[in-house]
Scaffold this motif. Sequence first.
Motif, PDB file in Angstrom:
ATOM      1  N   ALA A 231       0.832  -1.201   0.000  1.00  0.00           N
ATOM      2  CA  ALA A 231       0.000   0.000   0.000  1.00  0.00           C
ATOM      3  C   ALA A 231       0.867   1.253   0.000  1.00  0.00           C
ATOM      4  CB  ALA A 231      -0.923  -0.015   1.215  1.00  0.00           C
ATOM      5  N   ALA A 232       1.933   1.259   0.805  1.00  0.00           N
ATOM      6  CA  ALA A 232       2.805   2.429   0.874  1.00  0.00           C
ATOM      7  C   ALA A 232       3.519   2.659  -0.455  1.00  0.00           C
ATOM      8  CB  ALA A 232       3.821   2.248   2.005  1.00  0.00           C
TER       9      ALA A 232
ATOM     10  N   SER B  50       1.102   4.018  -3.080  1.00  0.00           N
ATOM     11  CA  SER B  50       0.769   5.436  -2.901  1.00  0.00           C
ATOM     12  C   SER B  50       1.852   6.350  -3.448  1.00  0.00           C
ATOM     13  CB  SER B  50       0.534   5.741  -1.416  1.00  0.00           C
ATOM     14  OG  SER B  50       1.745   5.668  -0.686  1.00  0.00           O
TER      15      SER B  50
ATOM     16  N   ALA C  33       8.600   5.343   1.442  1.00  0.00           N
ATOM     17  CA  ALA C  33       7.548   4.373   1.760  1.00  0.00           C
ATOM     18  C   ALA C  33       7.888   3.601   3.024  1.00  0.00           C
ATOM     19  CB  ALA C  33       7.349   3.415   0.588  1.00  0.00           C
TER      20      ALA C  33
ATOM     21  N   LYS D  40       2.683   4.084   9.443  1.00  0.00           N
ATOM     22  CA  LYS D  40       1.787   5.202   9.729  1.00  0.00           C
ATOM     23  C   LYS D  40       2.238   5.984  10.962  1.00  0.00           C
ATOM     24  CE  LYS D  40      -2.118   2.923   7.511  1.00  0.00           C
ATOM     25  NZ  LYS D  40      -3.519   2.408   7.641  1.00  0.00           N
TER      26      LYS D  40
ATOM     27  N   LEU E 259       1.925  13.111   0.549  1.00  0.00           N
ATOM     28  CA  LEU E 259       1.674  12.129   1.599  1.00  0.00           C
ATOM     29  C   LEU E 259       1.506  12.797   2.961  1.00  0.00           C
ATOM     30  CD1 LEU E 259       4.001   9.180   0.601  1.00  0.00           C
ATOM     31  CD2 LEU E 259       1.533   9.104   0.854  1.00  0.00           C
TER      32      LEU E 259
ATOM     33  N   ASP F 257      -1.961  14.219   2.951  1.00  0.00           N
ATOM     34  CA  ASP F 257      -2.996  13.181   2.932  1.00  0.00           C
ATOM     35  C   ASP F 257      -3.091  12.436   4.262  1.00  0.00           C
ATOM     36  OD1 ASP F 257      -3.616  13.830   0.349  1.00  0.00           O
ATOM     37  OD2 ASP F 257      -2.531  12.152  -0.549  1.00  0.00           O
ATOM     38  N   THR F 258      -1.950  12.194   4.894  1.00  0.00           N
ATOM     39  CA  THR F 258      -1.943  11.349   6.091  1.00  0.00           C
ATOM     40  C   THR F 258      -1.992  12.134   7.392  1.00  0.00           C
ATOM     41  OG1 THR F 258       0.489  11.305   6.211  1.00  0.00           O
ATOM     42  CG2 THR F 258      -0.585   9.608   4.864  1.00  0.00           C
TER      43      THR F 258
END
Length: 233
Positions: A128-129, A132, A157, A163, A191, A194-195
Amino acid sequence: MSSPVLSLRGIVRTYKTGQGELSVLKGVDLDVQPGEIVGLIGPSGSGKSSLLHAAGLLERPTEGQVIIDGEDVGQLDERARTRIRLSRIGFVYQFHHLLPEFDARDNVALPLRIAGHPEAAARKAAEAALGSLGLAERLLHQPAQMSGGEQQRVALARALANKPRLLLADEPTGNLDPATSQTVFEALHALVKDTGVAALIATHNMELAGHMDRVFALKDGHLEERPAESQTY
C-alpha cells in the motif's frame, strides 16, 4: 489549531571535543503540527542533524524536553525510546540505506516485521505504501534495478509504512538531481497532507524549502524563522 505532534523545549546539545565543549544547540524551542511540513536550513555543522537526532530519540539532548503527542519521551529508557521510534517516528536520510538483497516490498516491510507485525500484514502495508508513491510496478525489484529517485521513494515508503505520527528527514533529496528531487519532494508533500503526519525536514535545497509550510534557520545554536519564499542562511 490542533495539538502539536512534536514539541521541543529548551533543547541544548553540547559535545566534548579536544578543545573543550562545543555547544551546537542552545535552547531550541519548536512545535510541529499534524499535516505540517517544517523546513530546517543552515550550513553544515550548524546542528541540523543534532536537532533531528534529538527529536527522533536517536540521541539524548544535554538539556531540554522532547514531547511527542503530549508525552515527554526524551528521558525514557532505551527500550521505551526504541518502541516509540518503531511505532511513532519515520526516518528518511540523504542515502536510501536499502538492503540490496531485498526487493522493494521487503525493504519497506522490514521495519514492520521488527516492530512485531506478521509477514503477510507487513507486506500488505508495504504494498500500500509503495503504491501510494507510484511504485506498484516495482514491488519485486531490488534497489539495483531502480533509479535513484525510485530508490528514495522506496525509502520514503519505508518511513511511512507504519503510519507514524512524526516524519524526520535529513537531506532527503540531497543525493538527487534537481528534477528527481522535485518529484520525490512532491510525493513527500502529498503524503504529509494526505496522512496528517508531522514532518521536520533538514535541507540545503532552497527551492524545495520554499514549498514548506514554515522554515527555520539554525544560526549560532538558535532557530530563526524565515519567510518560506526567501530563505538565506
